[in-house]
Each structure stands twice: as C-alpha cells, then as structure tokens.
Design a protein around this motif. Structure first.
Motif, PDB file in Angstrom:
ATOM      1  N   ALA A 221       0.831  -1.207   0.000  1.00  0.00           N
ATOM      2  CA  ALA A 221       0.000   0.000   0.000  1.00  0.00           C
ATOM      3  C   ALA A 221       0.864   1.255   0.000  1.00  0.00           C
ATOM      4  CB  ALA A 221      -0.925  -0.010   1.212  1.00  0.00           C
ATOM      5  N   LEU A 222       1.961   1.229   0.775  1.00  0.00           N
ATOM      6  CA  LEU A 222       2.861   2.385   0.808  1.00  0.00           C
ATOM      7  C   LEU A 222       3.487   2.617  -0.561  1.00  0.00           C
ATOM      8  CD1 LEU A 222       4.437   4.605   2.268  1.00  0.00           C
ATOM      9  CD2 LEU A 222       6.106   2.859   2.968  1.00  0.00           C
ATOM     10  N   ALA A 223       3.945   1.544  -1.211  1.00  0.00           N
ATOM     11  CA  ALA A 223       4.555   1.678  -2.538  1.00  0.00           C
ATOM     12  C   ALA A 223       3.550   2.239  -3.543  1.00  0.00           C
ATOM     13  CB  ALA A 223       5.074   0.322  -3.006  1.00  0.00           C
ATOM     14  N   GLU A 224       2.324   1.762  -3.484  1.00  0.00           N
ATOM     15  CA  GLU A 224       1.297   2.249  -4.410  1.00  0.00           C
ATOM     16  C   GLU A 224       1.012   3.736  -4.188  1.00  0.00           C
ATOM     17  OE1 GLU A 224      -1.256  -1.885  -5.080  1.00  0.00           O
ATOM     18  OE2 GLU A 224      -1.863  -0.450  -3.545  1.00  0.00           O
ATOM     19  N   GLN A 225       0.973   4.147  -2.915  1.00  0.00           N
ATOM     20  CA  GLN A 225       0.700   5.553  -2.626  1.00  0.00           C
ATOM     21  C   GLN A 225       1.890   6.445  -2.983  1.00  0.00           C
ATOM     22  OE1 GLN A 225      -1.222   6.318   1.212  1.00  0.00           O
ATOM     23  NE2 GLN A 225      -2.097   4.259   1.167  1.00  0.00           N
ATOM     24  N   LEU A 226       3.120   5.943  -2.806  1.00  0.00           N
ATOM     25  CA  LEU A 226       4.297   6.699  -3.233  1.00  0.00           C
ATOM     26  C   LEU A 226       4.255   6.948  -4.745  1.00  0.00           C
ATOM     27  CD1 LEU A 226       7.054   4.962  -1.095  1.00  0.00           C
ATOM     28  CD2 LEU A 226       6.600   7.419  -1.084  1.00  0.00           C
ATOM     29  N   THR A 227       3.939   5.913  -5.481  1.00  0.00           N
ATOM     30  CA  THR A 227       3.863   6.047  -6.934  1.00  0.00           C
ATOM     31  C   THR A 227       2.737   6.992  -7.342  1.00  0.00           C
ATOM     32  OG1 THR A 227       4.761   3.819  -7.241  1.00  0.00           O
ATOM     33  CG2 THR A 227       3.549   4.772  -9.089  1.00  0.00           C
ATOM     34  N   ALA A 228       1.595   6.888  -6.669  1.00  0.00           N
ATOM     35  CA  ALA A 228       0.470   7.768  -6.978  1.00  0.00           C
ATOM     36  C   ALA A 228       0.802   9.230  -6.697  1.00  0.00           C
ATOM     37  CB  ALA A 228      -0.755   7.339  -6.175  1.00  0.00           C
ATOM     38  N   LYS A 229       1.679   9.449  -5.707  1.00  0.00           N
ATOM     39  CA  LYS A 229       2.084  10.824  -5.363  1.00  0.00           C
ATOM     40  C   LYS A 229       3.223  11.329  -6.245  1.00  0.00           C
ATOM     41  CE  LYS A 229      -0.441  11.537  -1.533  1.00  0.00           C
ATOM     42  NZ  LYS A 229      -1.307  12.715  -1.282  1.00  0.00           N
ATOM     43  N   GLY A 230       3.670  10.490  -7.178  1.00  0.00           N
ATOM     44  CA  GLY A 230       4.744  10.900  -8.075  1.00  0.00           C
ATOM     45  C   GLY A 230       6.137  10.722  -7.521  1.00  0.00           C
ATOM     46  N   ALA A 231       6.284   9.958  -6.437  1.00  0.00           N
ATOM     47  CA  ALA A 231       7.605   9.744  -5.835  1.00  0.00           C
ATOM     48  C   ALA A 231       8.468   8.873  -6.738  1.00  0.00           C
ATOM     49  CB  ALA A 231       7.459   9.096  -4.459  1.00  0.00           C
ATOM     50  N   ARG A 232       9.758   9.164  -6.758  1.00  0.00           N
ATOM     51  CA  ARG A 232      10.723   8.387  -7.537  1.00  0.00           C
ATOM     52  C   ARG A 232      11.910   8.011  -6.657  1.00  0.00           C
ATOM     53  NH1 ARG A 232      11.420  11.991 -13.088  1.00  0.00           N
ATOM     54  NH2 ARG A 232       9.319  11.677 -13.954  1.00  0.00           N
ATOM     55  N   MET A 233      12.470   6.851  -6.960  1.00  0.00           N
ATOM     56  CA  MET A 233      13.684   6.437  -6.280  1.00  0.00           C
ATOM     57  C   MET A 233      14.779   6.280  -7.328  1.00  0.00           C
ATOM     58  SD  MET A 233      14.475   3.285  -3.612  1.00  0.00           S
ATOM     59  CE  MET A 233      14.162   1.966  -4.780  1.00  0.00           C
ATOM     60  N   TYR A 234      15.824   7.088  -7.222  1.00  0.00           N
ATOM     61  CA  TYR A 234      16.953   7.039  -8.153  1.00  0.00           C
ATOM     62  C   TYR A 234      17.992   6.077  -7.592  1.00  0.00           C
ATOM     63  CZ  TYR A 234      14.773  11.209 -10.131  1.00  0.00           C
ATOM     64  OH  TYR A 234      13.880  12.097 -10.704  1.00  0.00           O
ATOM     65  N   THR A 235      18.394   5.102  -8.409  1.00  0.00           N
ATOM     66  CA  THR A 235      19.285   4.049  -7.938  1.00  0.00           C
ATOM     67  C   THR A 235      20.360   3.742  -8.974  1.00  0.00           C
ATOM     68  OG1 THR A 235      18.031   2.217  -8.923  1.00  0.00           O
ATOM     69  CG2 THR A 235      17.312   2.996  -6.750  1.00  0.00           C
ATOM     70  N   ALA A 236      21.294   2.894  -8.561  1.00  0.00           N
ATOM     71  CA  ALA A 236      22.280   2.301  -9.464  1.00  0.00           C
ATOM     72  C   ALA A 236      22.290   0.806  -9.192  1.00  0.00           C
ATOM     73  CB  ALA A 236      23.660   2.900  -9.238  1.00  0.00           C
ATOM     74  N   TYR A 237      22.351   0.011 -10.208  1.00  0.00           N
ATOM     75  CA  TYR A 237      22.215  -1.437 -10.044  1.00  0.00           C
ATOM     76  C   TYR A 237      23.254  -2.031  -9.102  1.00  0.00           C
ATOM     77  CZ  TYR A 237      26.185  -2.177 -13.213  1.00  0.00           C
ATOM     78  OH  TYR A 237      27.437  -2.179 -13.780  1.00  0.00           O
ATOM     79  N   TRP A 238      24.435  -1.391  -8.986  1.00  0.00           N
ATOM     80  CA  TRP A 238      25.515  -1.935  -8.173  1.00  0.00           C
ATOM     81  C   TRP A 238      25.473  -1.420  -6.730  1.00  0.00           C
ATOM     82  CZ3 TRP A 238      27.493   2.576  -6.617  1.00  0.00           C
ATOM     83  CH2 TRP A 238      27.477   3.663  -7.496  1.00  0.00           C
ATOM     84  N   CYS A 239      24.509  -0.567  -6.419  1.00  0.00           N
ATOM     85  CA  CYS A 239      24.460   0.123  -5.127  1.00  0.00           C
ATOM     86  C   CYS A 239      23.876  -0.779  -4.028  1.00  0.00           C
ATOM     87  CB  CYS A 239      23.617   1.392  -5.267  1.00  0.00           C
ATOM     88  SG  CYS A 239      23.148   2.144  -3.707  1.00  0.00           S
ATOM     89  N   PRO A 240      24.660  -1.133  -2.980  1.00  0.00           N
ATOM     90  CA  PRO A 240      24.137  -1.996  -1.914  1.00  0.00           C
ATOM     91  C   PRO A 240      23.055  -1.315  -1.083  1.00  0.00           C
ATOM     92  CG  PRO A 240      26.330  -1.191  -1.339  1.00  0.00           C
ATOM     93  CD  PRO A 240      26.080  -0.798  -2.768  1.00  0.00           C
ATOM     94  N   HIS A 241      23.145   0.003  -0.916  1.00  0.00           N
ATOM     95  CA  HIS A 241      22.133   0.702  -0.127  1.00  0.00           C
ATOM     96  C   HIS A 241      20.798   0.758  -0.865  1.00  0.00           C
ATOM     97  CE1 HIS A 241      25.116   1.699   2.805  1.00  0.00           C
ATOM     98  NE2 HIS A 241      25.853   2.358   1.917  1.00  0.00           N
ATOM     99  N   CYS A 242      20.855   0.795  -2.196  1.00  0.00           N
ATOM    100  CA  CYS A 242      19.623   0.743  -2.987  1.00  0.00           C
ATOM    101  C   CYS A 242      18.930  -0.599  -2.780  1.00  0.00           C
ATOM    102  CB  CYS A 242      19.927   0.951  -4.464  1.00  0.00           C
ATOM    103  SG  CYS A 242      20.744   2.518  -4.845  1.00  0.00           S
ATOM    104  N   HIS A 243      19.724  -1.652  -2.772  1.00  0.00           N
ATOM    105  CA  HIS A 243      19.159  -2.987  -2.547  1.00  0.00           C
ATOM    106  C   HIS A 243      18.582  -3.084  -1.140  1.00  0.00           C
ATOM    107  CE1 HIS A 243      18.581  -7.246  -3.201  1.00  0.00           C
ATOM    108  NE2 HIS A 243      19.197  -7.498  -2.058  1.00  0.00           N
ATOM    109  N   GLU A 244      19.266  -2.482  -0.180  1.00  0.00           N
ATOM    110  CA  GLU A 244      18.764  -2.469   1.193  1.00  0.00           C
ATOM    111  C   GLU A 244      17.401  -1.789   1.274  1.00  0.00           C
ATOM    112  OE1 GLU A 244      19.968  -0.478   5.521  1.00  0.00           O
ATOM    113  OE2 GLU A 244      21.428  -0.527   3.883  1.00  0.00           O
ATOM    114  N   GLN A 245      17.255  -0.660   0.571  1.00  0.00           N
ATOM    115  CA  GLN A 245      15.984   0.057   0.564  1.00  0.00           C
ATOM    116  C   GLN A 245      14.877  -0.801  -0.047  1.00  0.00           C
ATOM    117  OE1 GLN A 245      15.167   3.971   1.325  1.00  0.00           O
ATOM    118  NE2 GLN A 245      13.714   2.358   1.856  1.00  0.00           N
ATOM    119  N   LYS A 246      15.194  -1.509  -1.135  1.00  0.00           N
ATOM    120  CA  LYS A 246      14.195  -2.361  -1.784  1.00  0.00           C
ATOM    121  C   LYS A 246      13.784  -3.522  -0.879  1.00  0.00           C
ATOM    122  CE  LYS A 246      15.940  -1.369  -6.444  1.00  0.00           C
ATOM    123  NZ  LYS A 246      16.647  -1.934  -7.615  1.00  0.00           N
TER     124      LYS A 246
END
Length: 313
Positions: A221-246
């Motif tokens: 539900a949180l992910a759906e509402q973030l997307t509905a609000k236009g939120a974006r997450m900028y990442t890099a495929y090699w980034c360990p912190h990005c994977h942690e967030q996911k």
C-alpha cells in the motif's frame, strides 16, 4: 483343544487392546476434525467461497495475521492452495481413526492394525512437513499464521497419539518405517521450499540483484501511494544501499515503485534524467519535488506522503 484356547486368548487380548485404545481413536478423530475445519476454511477462502477469515492476530506468537503467509509463493502447490492438501491429509486421518470404530466383527479386526500403521506414517509425514513450513514462515516469509501453527500442533498431536495407541509388536519396524517416511518427506519438503519463491529474474551486467523479502499488505500500500504521489527512487544497479531500501519494501512492493536507473551501463538506464536532477548519491528519493538521498525508514516515507493504510512495522 490347547490350540483353540490359545487362539481364543490371543483374540481376547486383541479385543481388549483395541478397546483400550478406543479413546485414543476418538481423540484423534476430534483433532483430525479440527484440522479438516482449519484447512478447509483456508481452502474455501483461497477459492473465493468464503469472503474473509478472522486472522488478525497481532501479537499472537509475534504474528501479524495470515494474509502475508497464505498469499506468499509458499501458499500454493500445483496451482491449488497448499491448505487443500492439508485438508485431504486430515480427512484421511479422520477416516482411519473412525472407520474401525464403526465396523464390527472380522472387518474391524482386519482394519484395526493397518489403520494404526497408516495413521502413524501419515502423522509422521504431516509433522515433518509442518516443521518445514514453520521454518519457511520463520526464515523466508518472516511472519507467521495462527492457523498454520494450529495445523502444526494438530499434526504433532496426531502423531504422538498414533504412536501411543497402536499395538506395536515390532517397534524396530515402526522406527525404521517412520525414519524412512520422515526422511523422504523432509527431503521433498525442503527441496520444494527452496525452489519456491525464487522468481525468474534477469541476470547479467547492469541488472540489480533480485529482492528476496516478501512484502506485506502495508508495504504494498505504501509503494502504491508513493507512486500515486509521483515519488521516484533514483538508484544504481551496483548500489548496496539501494538494494537495502528495496528489501525494506519487499519484492512485490518494489515492483510497484517508480525506480530510475542512473548507472550509465545499467539496464534501462536514464542517465540523462539523473544528470538533469543532479543526483549524486544512491538511493535518492524525489518526493513532492524535494530530493533526499540515503536509505529511508518506511515510517519516514509514509510521513512524507501522508500515508493512509495498514500499520507499518
């Protein structure tokens, strides 16, 4: 004459033994009936026959309810809810417990001992498979379902009662068959548990590692509402912190996020957009026009968008 008396004595001993274990059969029939109702209700809900189940057991053994467990990849087998196979096992156990009680004479004597063997081996298989499922809930899904815990307790109780109630003349044979059954079910169960929940993922250069955690209704539900609000997450495929967030969101919820790949050699890279936004660290969230880098707690993200939905842990 002597042979006739011996036969009568043995027959009397068998009758007394089966009569003495009658209450155990009754107890097993009661447990099996509870199991039939338990697994049958879950199956009917999965089929859409029942609208819902009262399974919000916050705090019960640390469970948050059954929906996450029952809707996970481990909740079905061969295209059917896993509970259906539990229902069939409990129904078979119920029949083996009850049928010798209602039959009379030679038919009853003929079925008495084979039914104990059937209940003991089926109970062994059910208990071992339940242990596998408990492990899946604890280490893979990381949540639990009171109905599932009840089923595991019922399986264990049925096994113990069958071992106590049967007239086991050769306990070595009982031990041997039980160990073989436990080994076969354990190997098959562990193999199934390991193979399930491994979604087909793209591999190769520029592809981020797959998210393994299971999502909850709240994170979806949180992910759906973030997307509905236009939120974006900028990442890099090699980034360990990005994977942690996911992983905080879980696999299903991550698929609903708007994720922008910034690495030049990343799959579906949007390098130009990232440069235009002056993205310098990963992950970076863009919410309500504001950029903020770093892994964000889910509660913080919920606060930023005024999230309304199931409680986040």
């Amino acid at each position: 004459m002597t042979s006739s008396r011996l036969s009568e004595r043995l027959a009397g001993q068998r009758r007394r033994g089966d009569s003495g274990s009658k209450w155990i059969r009754v107890a097993m029939a009661v447990l099996a009936t509870i199991g039939v109702i338990d697994t049958g209700s879950i199956t009917l809900k999965a089929w859409g026959v029942l609208p819902s189940l009262s399974c919000s057991s916050q705090g019960f053994f640390g469970c948050n309810g059954c929906e996450k467990v029952l809707s996970s990849d481990w909740g079905s087998l061969l295209g059917q809810p896993l509970s259906l196979f539990g229902f069939l096992a409990y129904a078979a156990m119920l029949l083996m417990a009850v049928v010798p009680l209602v039959l009379q004479g030679e038919a009853r004597q003929t079925l008495a001992q084979p039914s104990w063997w059937g209940m003991a081996l089926l109970g062994t298989g059910m208990t071992v498979f339940s242990a596998v499922l408990i492990g899946v809930m604890a280490f893979a899904i990381r949540d639990c379902c009171p109905f599932c815990i009840l089923s595991a307790a019922l399986s264990t109780g049925l096994l113990l009662l069958s071992l106590f109630g049967g007239d086991w003349e050769d306990r070595g044979q009982l031990l041997f068959r039980g160990l073989i059954t436990a080994l076969v079910v354990g190997v098959i169960g562990l193999g199934w548990a390991a193979s399930v929940g491994q979604p087909a993922v793209e591999t190769g250069k520029g592809v981020p590692p797959p998210v393994r955690a299971e999502s909850t209704a709240a994170t979806i539900a949180l992910a759906e509402q973030l997307t509905a609000k236009g939120a974006r997450m900028y990442t890099a495929y090699w980034c360990p912190h990005c994977h942690e967030q996911k992983e905080l969101f879980g696999r299903q919820a991550t698929e609903k996020l708007t994720v922008i790949e910034c690495a030049p050699d990343g799959r579906n890279s949007q390098k130009e957009l990232c440069e235009a936004k002056k993205i310098e660290g990963y992950p970076t969230w863009e919410i309500n026009g504001t950029l903020d880098s770093g892994v964000k707690p889910l509660l913080k993200l919920a606060e930023l968008i005024g999230y309304k939905g199931p409680a986040l842990n």
